[in-house]
Design a protein around this motif. Structure first.
Motif, PDB file in Angstrom:
ATOM      1  N   LEU A  72     -15.561   3.913  13.712  1.00 23.94           N
ATOM      2  CA  LEU A  72     -14.895   4.169  12.427  1.00 23.94           C
ATOM      3  C   LEU A  72     -13.516   4.760  12.674  1.00 23.94           C
ATOM      4  CD1 LEU A  72     -15.134   4.289   9.313  1.00 23.94           C
ATOM      5  CD2 LEU A  72     -16.054   6.601   9.572  1.00 23.94           C
ATOM      6  N   ARG A  73     -12.492   4.087  12.141  1.00 23.68           N
ATOM      7  CA  ARG A  73     -11.127   4.617  12.266  1.00 23.68           C
ATOM      8  C   ARG A  73     -10.464   4.646  10.901  1.00 23.68           C
ATOM      9  NH1 ARG A  73      -9.633   3.164  18.306  1.00 23.68           N
ATOM     10  NH2 ARG A  73     -11.164   1.554  18.670  1.00 23.68           N
ATOM     11  N   VAL A  74      -9.490   5.526  10.772  1.00 20.01           N
ATOM     12  CA  VAL A  74      -8.661   5.603   9.563  1.00 20.01           C
ATOM     13  C   VAL A  74      -7.237   5.273   9.971  1.00 20.01           C
ATOM     14  CG1 VAL A  74      -7.834   7.038   7.664  1.00 20.01           C
ATOM     15  CG2 VAL A  74     -10.129   7.429   8.607  1.00 20.01           C
ATOM     16  N   VAL A  75      -6.645   4.299   9.285  1.00 22.37           N
ATOM     17  CA  VAL A  75      -5.284   3.866   9.637  1.00 22.37           C
ATOM     18  C   VAL A  75      -4.481   3.644   8.358  1.00 22.37           C
ATOM     19  CG1 VAL A  75      -3.889   2.125  10.791  1.00 22.37           C
ATOM     20  CG2 VAL A  75      -6.151   2.667  11.705  1.00 22.37           C
ATOM     21  N   ASP A  76      -3.774   4.633   7.892  1.00 24.67           N
ATOM     22  CA  ASP A  76      -2.828   4.446   6.779  1.00 24.67           C
ATOM     23  C   ASP A  76      -2.120   5.771   6.513  1.00 24.67           C
ATOM     24  OD1 ASP A  76      -4.638   5.967   5.326  1.00 24.67           O
ATOM     25  OD2 ASP A  76      -5.515   4.270   4.278  1.00 24.67           O
ATOM     26  N   ALA A  77      -1.530   5.909   5.313  1.00 24.29           N
ATOM     27  CA  ALA A  77      -0.727   7.109   5.021  1.00 24.29           C
ATOM     28  C   ALA A  77      -1.548   8.393   5.104  1.00 24.29           C
ATOM     29  CB  ALA A  77      -0.098   6.967   3.631  1.00 24.29           C
ATOM     30  N   SER A  78      -2.844   8.284   4.968  1.00 23.70           N
ATOM     31  CA  SER A  78      -3.667   9.499   4.924  1.00 23.70           C
ATOM     32  C   SER A  78      -3.720  10.219   6.267  1.00 23.70           C
ATOM     33  CB  SER A  78      -5.084   9.168   4.454  1.00 23.70           C
ATOM     34  OG  SER A  78      -5.773   8.380   5.404  1.00 23.70           O
ATOM     35  N   VAL A  79      -3.392   9.552   7.372  1.00 22.17           N
ATOM     36  CA  VAL A  79      -3.459  10.226   8.680  1.00 22.17           C
ATOM     37  C   VAL A  79      -2.180  11.013   8.993  1.00 22.17           C
ATOM     38  CG1 VAL A  79      -5.005   8.432   9.569  1.00 22.17           C
ATOM     39  CG2 VAL A  79      -2.564   8.349  10.150  1.00 22.17           C
ATOM     40  N   ILE A  80      -1.126  10.764   8.239  1.00 21.63           N
ATOM     41  CA  ILE A  80       0.164  11.430   8.508  1.00 21.63           C
ATOM     42  C   ILE A  80      -0.017  12.945   8.360  1.00 21.63           C
ATOM     43  CG2 ILE A  80       2.505  11.745   7.575  1.00 21.63           C
ATOM     44  CD1 ILE A  80       2.476   8.726   6.885  1.00 21.63           C
TER      45      ILE A  80
END
Ligand code: FAD
Length: 580
Positions: free
Chosen positions: A531-539
């Motif tokens: 499971l990975r998170v890749v978008d503006a939310s990781v900034i």
């Protein structure tokens, strides 16, 4: 089910980052990729014509129509939070400004591999810029960036007034060899005057690939997680729905062996989905009767945005025809054929702008730090002190066939806010909106509010300079009678709206113990496999400038990691640039 088979990657959300990943991960044909998007198809006319931005706010189908929780510091108001709901996501509904922030923004992340010198080659690689290739710009990327193609005589007058008020010209806000401060043009993610969103630039060219399946109208309701024995829980797929409620309408999409779920549903929906799936702050999960699959206190925390207010002044009657609205609309509120022809034939004219593509960055605090204030100049009058509400009211005026009064606006944004908010849940219902506490002006020192107060004073001073003053009759917002600090503060609190730059709710970090949600090395969610998170939310910390460019940079990096493509080849050219 609308999907069959098993996938190497299930991408949750076909927005900005989702479109970038979908393109890159399917390029070599080796992986099966599924994109599940709640909203509809990309390419709607309102998303193609930049000036139609006004119609996208509160749009019944292309926007999520989300509001924040009641904000005590803003006079118990709910703040409207625009978010695109279609392929392309918010890149298809945003103001198209292309800004990266400054080297110091990325150095401040203090994460190995994410300093200014590390991210610059990715920004350069990601774009094809009308300025051509240079140490700071690229000519081979999918993202299309160009200088604004609509020119209003008031743009030059704004620049002259800003100069008279003491600001310097800045020829390129993304030139990291010089300070960000100054006034100038903002480049835009457009191609020949049309919006170039991530659907157009990344997803559409990949749509015909046999290993890519894109399904719209599919709302992901939960992650499929498997916990076996003592090991970490592991993502095995996602659950989704094609309608609003009925259990019968629940489907699953499954991962092939070794497959992964990539969360690209944005800063608001990612923490919501993680929590619904049992990944989040333990207390909050238990309160709602949700299972605790992996306790993760950082999920939903660290929310950031650019709080905004505005200054506006009304035109003298003799200049009424100079403004963007009178250039677009003729008698009875119909769009002028000339404006349509200009867009179609030349990619220019008043339809080729979202209105706010000139402006300035200013350090109102003195000293040598990066600017704390962004000004976006609009050759049009804001009908409401809340800039977004102004666009909505404008749409109403048009429907009634009434004219928009002429005038100018300076949108004022806290460029580098210190306040933090949180995304939480009201309910365990996956269709209920999440609870978004923006936290505007919650910073202990009051710096964010101070920036906007200084911004109003600066905007007044710019408007008083001869080049602009000659066109203006009177101040509309805050209004000439709003002068004392207390009155100005009250105005800012009652008018503050979103700068539409929500980031940070699934912050990436160096270690699971630092409160972060995902690893800055590989975007994987701490404590969960596949499971990975890749978008503006990781900034982790919001850059000083709109957030679309940074989102694409993050997604390009994740794609290169997953495909094994490695660092940009153009690193050599960029290495000559001053970035640290
Ligand atoms: P998004 O692009 O929003 O993508 C998320 C996607 O996930 C959406 O398509 C959504 O429908 C989908 N989704 C959500 N929940 C689910 C679910 N449960 N199941 C399936 N799909 C789901 N940036 C700039 O650089 N310049 C600007 O001028 C600018 N102006 C802006 C103006 C507005 C009005 C807005 C809203 C944003 C603006 N931004 C701007 C910010 C920029 O657009 C965003 O930072 C960026 O697009 C975020 O990308 P993302 O991939 O994180 O999310």
């Amino acid at each position: 089910s609308p999907v069959d088979g098993k996938y190497d990657y299930v991408i949750v959300g076909g927005g900005t980052a989702g479109c970038v990943l979908a393109n890159r991960l399917t390029a070599d044909g080796g992986k099966r990729v599924l994109v599940l998007e709640s909203g509809g198809n990309g390419g709607a006319l309102e998303t193609r014509v930049p000036a139609a931005l006004a119609r996208l706010f509160r749009h019944p189908t292309l926007d999520w129509n989300l509001f924040s929780a009641l904000q005590a510091r803003l006079g118990e108001r709910e703040v409207y939070l625009a978010r695109g709901k279609l392929l392309g996501g918010s890149s298809a509904t945003n103001a198209t400004l292309y800004l990266r922030g400054t080297p110091a923004d990325y150095d401040a992340w203090a994460l190995p591999g994410w300093g200014a010198g590390d991210v610059l080659p990715w920004f350069v690689e990601a774009e094809t810029n009308s300025k051509g290739a240079s140490p700071y710009h690229g000519s081979g990327g999918l993202m299309r960036v160009e200088s604004p193609r609509y020119v209003n005589p008031l743009h030059a007058e704004f620049f002259a007034a800003a100069k008279a008020a003491g600001l310097e010209a800045n020829g390129d806000f993304n030139d990291w060899g010089r300070p960000q401060e100054g006034f100038g043009e903002y480049q835009v993610t457009q191609n020949n005057g049309r919006r170039a969103d991530a659907f157009q630039t990344h997803l559409k060219p990949a749509m015909g690939r046999p290993n890519l399946t894109v399904v719209t109208g599919t709302h992901v309701t939960r992650l499929g997680l498997e916990s076996s024995g003592a090991g970490k829980p592991r993502a095995v797929g996602v659950e989704f729905s094609t309608g609003r409620a009925a259990q019968a309408d629940r489907f699953t999409a499954e991962l092939a062996p070794g497959g992964e779920v990539l969360m690209c549903s944005g800063t608001v929906a990612n923490p919501q989905l993680l929590m619904l799936s049992g990944i989040g702050p333990e207390g909050a999960l238990r309160d709602l009767g949700l299972p605790v699959v992996a306790a993760a206190e950082g999920v939903g925390a660290n929310l950031q945005d650019h709080p905004a207010t505005l200054f506006a002044a009304l035109s003298k009657p003799e200049y009424q025809d100079m403004y963007i609205s009178s250039e677009i609309y003729g008698i009875g509120g119909t769009i002028r054929l000339g404006a349509i022809a200009q867009l179609l034939l030349q990619g220019r004219g008043p339809l080729a702008t979202t209105g706010c593509d000139r402006g300035a960055f200013v350090n109102t605090r003195g000293g040598s730090g990066d600017p704390d204030l962004q000004i976006r100049f609009v050759p049009g009058y804001a009908l409401d002190p809340d800039a977004i509400q102004s666009y909505v009211k404008y749409g109403q005026l048009r429907k009634e066939g009434k004219a928009w009064p002429g005038g100018i606006t300076m949108q004022l944004l806290t460029a580098r806010p210190k306040s933090r908010g949180r995304v939480g849940l009201y309910s365990a219902d996956p269709f209920a909106p999440p609870k978004v506490d923006l936290g505007y002006f919650s910073d202990a020192g009051g710096a964010d509010l101070a920036t906007l107060l200084a911004g109003i004073k600066l905007a007044r001073s710019i408007a008083e300079q001869a080049p602009l003053a000659k066109y203006l009759k009177q101040e509309g917002w805050p209004g000439a009678d709003v002068q004392s600090e207390a009155d100005l503060e009250a105005y800012v609190r009652r008018s503050a709206c979103s700068g539409n730059a929500l980031v940070g709710s699934c912050r990436m970090g160096a270690a699971p113990t630092d409160g972060s949600v995902v690893s800055a090395q590989d975007f994987s969610v701490w404590g969960v496999d596949a499971l990975r998170v890749v978008d503006a939310s990781v900034i982790p910390t919001i850059p000083g400038g709109q957030t679309g460019a940074a989102t694409v940079m993050v997604a390009e990096r994740a794609a290169a990691l997953l495909t094994g493509a490695g660092a940009p080849r153009r690193g050599g050219a960029a290495a000559g640039a001053k970035a640290a």
